[in-house]
Design a protein around this motif. Structure first.
Motif, short mmCIF file in Angstrom:
data_model
loop_
_atom_site.label_atom_id
_atom_site.label_comp_id
_atom_site.label_asym_id
_atom_site.label_seq_id
_atom_site.Cartn_x
_atom_site.Cartn_y
_atom_site.Cartn_z
N MET A 133 4.29 -5.31 9.88
CA MET A 133 3.73 -4.27 9.01
C MET A 133 2.63 -3.52 9.77
O MET A 133 1.99 -4.08 10.66
CB MET A 133 3.19 -4.89 7.73
N THR A 134 2.42 -2.27 9.41
CA THR A 134 1.45 -1.43 10.10
C THR A 134 0.11 -1.43 9.38
O THR A 134 0.05 -1.12 8.18
CB THR A 134 1.97 0.02 10.19
N LEU A 135 -0.94 -1.79 10.08
CA LEU A 135 -2.28 -1.69 9.53
C LEU A 135 -2.81 -0.27 9.76
O LEU A 135 -2.53 0.34 10.79
CB LEU A 135 -3.23 -2.70 10.17
N VAL A 136 -3.55 0.24 8.80
CA VAL A 136 -4.09 1.59 8.87
C VAL A 136 -5.60 1.52 8.69
O VAL A 136 -6.16 0.49 8.28
CB VAL A 136 -3.47 2.50 7.79
N SER A 137 -6.28 2.61 8.98
CA SER A 137 -7.72 2.63 8.79
C SER A 137 -8.05 2.63 7.30
O SER A 137 -7.29 3.17 6.48
CB SER A 137 -8.33 3.88 9.44
#
Length: 310
Positions: A133-137
């Motif tokens: 999964m992609t972590l975002v700010s």
């Protein structure tokens, strides 16, 4: 035994929703319930259905989940989510999530990929990374309405009012398939001005979310501290199990909560093991929509039930 119709119901949160946001809320829950029903009709997978519905609302700044989540007193997004499978009561819950657009999808990862039920903070986000999964700010999750709500809260605090935000835009979904399998899910950014690290009712089984194929699935929205203290969805499920119609049980549960905690309000959606749909709220407004028998029902005001073809 009569056939159980495949059904999904969603809510987009309860509270003092201003008139200007009503069209956005209605449009959003209709999009979400259509997306969820499309998945439900495709393969009957109730977990897919509730996740798909909530993913739509987590992308929509009209709701307090995912992008658009409200802010803590320090101006950050911290999200909670829970998803439950009613056949075996298996559940996945996450809390204090700061860097994901879809916390409900991480909750499902916890359900399906770990031996645990509830994981919070950096530990949960490490699992997200491990699962691709992609972590975002955190900044990218903040929508303009959330900033405005926090500023209003801080202004009120400075003036001595010091009340938490009134629009609890938590999102939730419940689905049942023709086999009688039920899933329930809820996702939220919490309450404007909450203390960092606060966990609300959403990821608490029997508080903000409940699911058991032999009884019902339910998702709540409102003042989380009150919902937890009242064991709201568990209380409603007990009434349904003992023969109370779904909407009547929800009203009774909300009344109990308000009698004990006068400042509390909120709403609940539910589907029983027979496919009966229930929804009630004692807040100003609550956006909701459901699909059953090729009809889409929706509303936001008390007593409202608009119907259109699916």
């Amino acid at each position: 035994m009569s056939r159980i119709p495949s059904t999904i119901i969603v809510h987009g949160g309860a509270g003092d929703i201003p008139e200007s946001r009503v069209p956005l809320k209605i449009a959003g829950v209709k999009r979400a319930v259509r997306a969820g029903f499309t998945r439900l009709a495709l393969n009957g997978n109730v977990l897919d259905a509730v996740e798909a519905a909530i993913n739509v609302m987590e992308l929509d700044a009209a709701f307090n989940a995912g992008y658009g989540s409200v802010l803590t007193s320090k101006g950050e997004v911290e999200q909670d989510a829970l998803i439950i499978k009613g056949s075996d009561l298996n559940a996945g819950a996450v809390g204090e999530i700061k860097h994901l657009l879809h916390p409900i999808s991480l909750a499902r990862v916890v359900l399906e990929k770990t031996p645990h039920t509830f994981i919070v903070g950096s530990g949960a986000e490490e699992i997200a990374l491990e699962q691709g999964m992609t972590l975002v700010s955190n900044e990218s999750l903040i929508a303009p309405p959330a900033r405005e709500a926090l500023q209003s809260y801080l202004n009120n605090e400075a003036a001595g009012t010091n009340e938490l935000g009134n629009e609890k835009g938590t999102v939730g979904a419940v689905a049942i398939n023709e086999k009688g399998e039920i899933a329930a899910a809820t996702s939220t950014g919490g309450i404007t001005g909450k203390l960092p690290g606060r966990i609300g009712d959403t990821p608490i089984i029997g508080g903000g979310t409940f699911c058991n194929d032999s009884i019902c699935g339910a998702s709540a929205t409102g003042l989380g501290e009150a919902i937890m203290r009242a064991n709201l969805t568990s209380r409603i499920a007990h009434l349904i199990e003992n023969g109370t119609p779904a909407s009547t049980a929800i009203s009774a549960g909300l009344q109990f909560m308000t009698d004990k905690i006068p400042e509390a309000d909120g709403g609940v959606i539910a589907i029983t093991k027979t496919g009966e749909v229930g929804f009630q709220f004692n807040s100003h407004r609550m956006s909701w929509a459901y699909v059953q028998n090729n009809e889409l029902h929706y509303g936001i005001e008390h007593g409202e039930d608009n119907i259109e073809p699916l």
